[in-house]
Write a protein that holds these residues in place. Sequence first.
Motif, short mmCIF file in Angstrom:
data_model
loop_
_atom_site.label_atom_id
_atom_site.label_comp_id
_atom_site.label_asym_id
_atom_site.label_seq_id
_atom_site.Cartn_x
_atom_site.Cartn_y
_atom_site.Cartn_z
N LYS A 1 83.12 69.88 60.48
CA LYS A 1 82.85 70.30 59.01
C LYS A 1 81.55 69.72 58.47
N ASN A 2 81.14 68.75 58.97
CA ASN A 2 80.02 67.91 58.52
C ASN A 2 78.74 68.82 59.23
N GLN A 3 78.24 70.01 58.93
CA GLN A 3 77.08 70.63 59.55
C GLN A 3 75.69 70.08 59.04
N VAL A 4 75.47 69.21 59.77
CA VAL A 4 74.02 68.69 59.78
C VAL A 4 73.61 68.52 61.15
N THR A 5 72.43 68.38 61.49
CA THR A 5 71.86 68.14 62.78
C THR A 5 72.20 67.07 63.60
N THR A 6 73.05 67.23 64.64
CA THR A 6 73.34 66.14 65.61
C THR A 6 73.75 64.92 64.89
N PRO A 7 74.75 64.75 63.89
CA PRO A 7 75.18 63.64 63.34
C PRO A 7 75.94 62.78 64.15
N ASN A 8 75.58 61.63 64.11
CA ASN A 8 76.52 60.39 64.83
C ASN A 8 77.85 60.64 64.49
N THR A 9 78.85 61.13 65.37
CA THR A 9 80.14 61.39 64.77
C THR A 9 81.09 59.97 64.89
N SER A 10 80.43 58.92 65.01
CA SER A 10 81.18 57.56 64.87
C SER A 10 80.66 56.92 63.59
N ALA A 11 79.91 57.55 62.83
CA ALA A 11 79.15 56.82 61.67
C ALA A 11 79.86 57.18 60.16
N HIS A 12 79.95 56.42 59.31
CA HIS A 12 80.17 56.54 57.87
C HIS A 12 78.96 56.88 57.31
N TYR A 13 78.65 57.88 56.85
CA TYR A 13 77.41 58.25 56.44
C TYR A 13 77.43 58.13 54.98
N VAL A 14 76.32 57.80 54.35
CA VAL A 14 76.17 57.93 52.74
C VAL A 14 74.91 58.44 52.38
N MET A 15 74.68 59.44 51.49
CA MET A 15 73.43 60.18 51.29
C MET A 15 73.47 60.41 49.75
N PHE A 16 72.23 60.54 49.26
CA PHE A 16 71.81 60.77 47.83
C PHE A 16 70.52 61.40 47.79
N PHE A 17 70.35 62.09 46.82
CA PHE A 17 68.89 62.86 46.38
C PHE A 17 68.46 62.26 45.10
N LEU A 18 67.11 61.95 44.90
CA LEU A 18 66.45 61.75 43.75
C LEU A 18 65.12 62.48 43.47
N ASN A 19 64.88 62.66 42.20
CA ASN A 19 63.54 63.15 41.93
C ASN A 19 62.75 62.50 41.00
N VAL A 20 61.28 62.20 41.37
CA VAL A 20 60.57 61.53 40.69
C VAL A 20 59.39 62.34 39.88
N LYS A 21 59.56 63.50 39.66
CA LYS A 21 58.80 64.44 38.89
C LYS A 21 58.61 63.75 37.50
N ASP A 22 59.37 63.37 36.85
CA ASP A 22 59.72 62.77 35.64
C ASP A 22 59.21 61.15 35.39
N GLY A 23 58.97 60.68 36.62
CA GLY A 23 58.84 59.32 36.47
C GLY A 23 59.56 58.55 37.47
N PRO A 24 59.29 57.15 37.77
CA PRO A 24 59.77 56.56 38.97
C PRO A 24 61.26 56.44 38.93
N VAL A 25 62.09 56.03 39.95
CA VAL A 25 63.32 55.97 39.94
C VAL A 25 63.67 54.85 40.73
N VAL A 26 64.77 53.88 40.06
CA VAL A 26 65.30 52.68 40.83
C VAL A 26 66.36 53.10 41.60
N VAL A 27 66.40 52.37 42.61
CA VAL A 27 67.45 52.19 43.71
C VAL A 27 67.80 50.93 44.06
N ASP A 28 69.35 50.67 43.41
CA ASP A 28 69.76 49.29 43.68
C ASP A 28 70.56 49.29 45.00
N ILE A 29 70.18 48.55 45.83
CA ILE A 29 71.01 48.55 47.37
C ILE A 29 71.62 47.09 47.04
#
Length: 447
Positions: free
Chosen positions: A58-86
Motif C-alpha cells: 500500500k506504500n506506493q512510492v518508487t522502490t521503497p525499502n520494505t524493511s524501513a520505518h519511514y518518516v516524511m514531511f513537507f514544508l514551504n519557505v515561500k513566506d519565509g524561513p522554516v525551522v526543523v528541529d531534529i
Amino acid sequence: MRLTAAEMTERKLHRRAVEAALWGMPLVSFDALRQAYFHDASVAYNDIIYWSKPASWKNQVTTPNTSAHYVMFFLNVKDGPVVVDIPAATDAALFGSLIDAWGSALVDVGQTGDDQGRGGRYLVLPPDTQAQPTTGFVPVRSATYNVHALLRVIPKSRSSQDIASALELVKRLQIHPLSTARPARAPKLVDMADKPFDALPRFDASFYRSLARMVSEEPTKLQDLAMMAQLHSLGIGDGTPYRPSALVTEIMQRAIAEAHEYMVEGFRTDGVRWWPNRRWQFLIADDIIKSKATFRLGARILVDERAFMFFGAFGPTKNPSPHLYVKTFEDSSGQPLEGSHTYRLQVPPNVPTTQFWSVSAYDNRTAGPIREAAVVGVDSYTPEVKRNADGSVDLYIAPLPPKGQEANWISSASGKPFFLMFRNYGPDRSVFTRTSSWVLGDVERVK
C-alpha cells in the motif's frame, strides 16, 4: 514528404511534450509524493507522516525499502524561513535528508548528518534570500520553495519495546516558521502503516498538469531557460491557468506514453554490471555517481539519466552512506522476470554486511511495490526465514508460495513483469574495493 502547417505543429508539440516529461520527471515525482501527503494522509505542510511498520504494497512510492520505518514531511519557505528541529537519537538510529523539489538533497540529518545524532536545529532558507543565518541554527539554503524530508528510524531490534522507542523520536520532531518562537500548533502525526499512500506519478495527460503546477510554484534556473521556452508552447509556465485544448491533451497522452516507455527501458538498462557474469546491475547510472548526484557533468545536464533515476527511486541523500543496491530484471538465462513463473534466488552464506541484507520485488511499469502483493520483501532480520545447512537462504518469487516455503516467499503477480532489488546495508569495505569473493547468484526459474 511535405507536411501541412497543422501536421508540423502537432509534431512539434509531441516532441516538446516528450522532452518536457524527461526534463520534469524530478518535479512530477516530488509532486506525486506531495499530493499523496496532502490527500491520502490528510495533512498539511509541517505535519508528519510515518510508518510504524515496514512498508506493505500500500506504500506506493518508487522502490521503497520494505524493511524501513519511514518518516516524511513537507514544508514551504515561500513566506519565509522554516525551522526543523531534529531530536537527539539515543534509543534508536535516525537519519535522512531534507530534499528540494528537484530531488537534490540539501543536507543530511541524524547520525549520518550534520548533527551526528546529537540533535540539531536546521533553518531552511528560501531561494535567493539575503537573510543571514540565525545563530544557533544549521543554515540550509534551498533552491526551491517546496522542500520535503525523508527520514528513517532504525530500532535496535524488532522487539515491540525497541520499535516503540524508535517511534518516540518521531513525536519529538518539530517544524515551524522562524517567525513564530514556538509552533502555533503541534505537528499532526499520522501513522500510514497499512493505509493507502498512492505517491507514484501517473503517466497520462495529467502528468503535465502536475508539471505545470510545480513550474508555476518554483523559481526558474538559468540553465532551464531554453526548456521554459519549449514549455510555453504547451501552455506551461507562462503565468496563465493551465488549460490545454482537447487536441493538445491528446498529443500529451501520446507523448507521455512514449516518454514512459523510454524511462522504463532507461531504468532497466542504466547501471553497471556489479559482478562479472551476473545479471545484477547497480541501481543508478555511473555518470550520476560521477556527478555526485548534482546531475551536472562537465558542460551538460544529465537530463535522461536524471529522468531514469526519478522514475525508479526517490529520497537521495547528500552524502550517501556506502550501501549496495543492485537490481535485476532477468533470470539466469537472460529472460525477463515474469510474474506467472516461479523463481528461486539463493543468497549465499556470510553476506559481507555490518547491518543486514534485504530482497524486494517491484512492478516494472511503476517501480513501486506490486499491488495486492502479500509479501513485498524479505530480509536477514526476518526470524522465520529458513536457512540451509551452510547458512545460505533460498528465496522464492512466485504468485503463490511453494509448499513449505511460506517464510521464504516474495509475491509476484501473474502476467506482470517485475524486477528484484538486493540491498546490503553497511557492506564490508571489501565490497566496494571489489576484493570480496562473495557473489550473489542469478535468479533461477523453477521449471
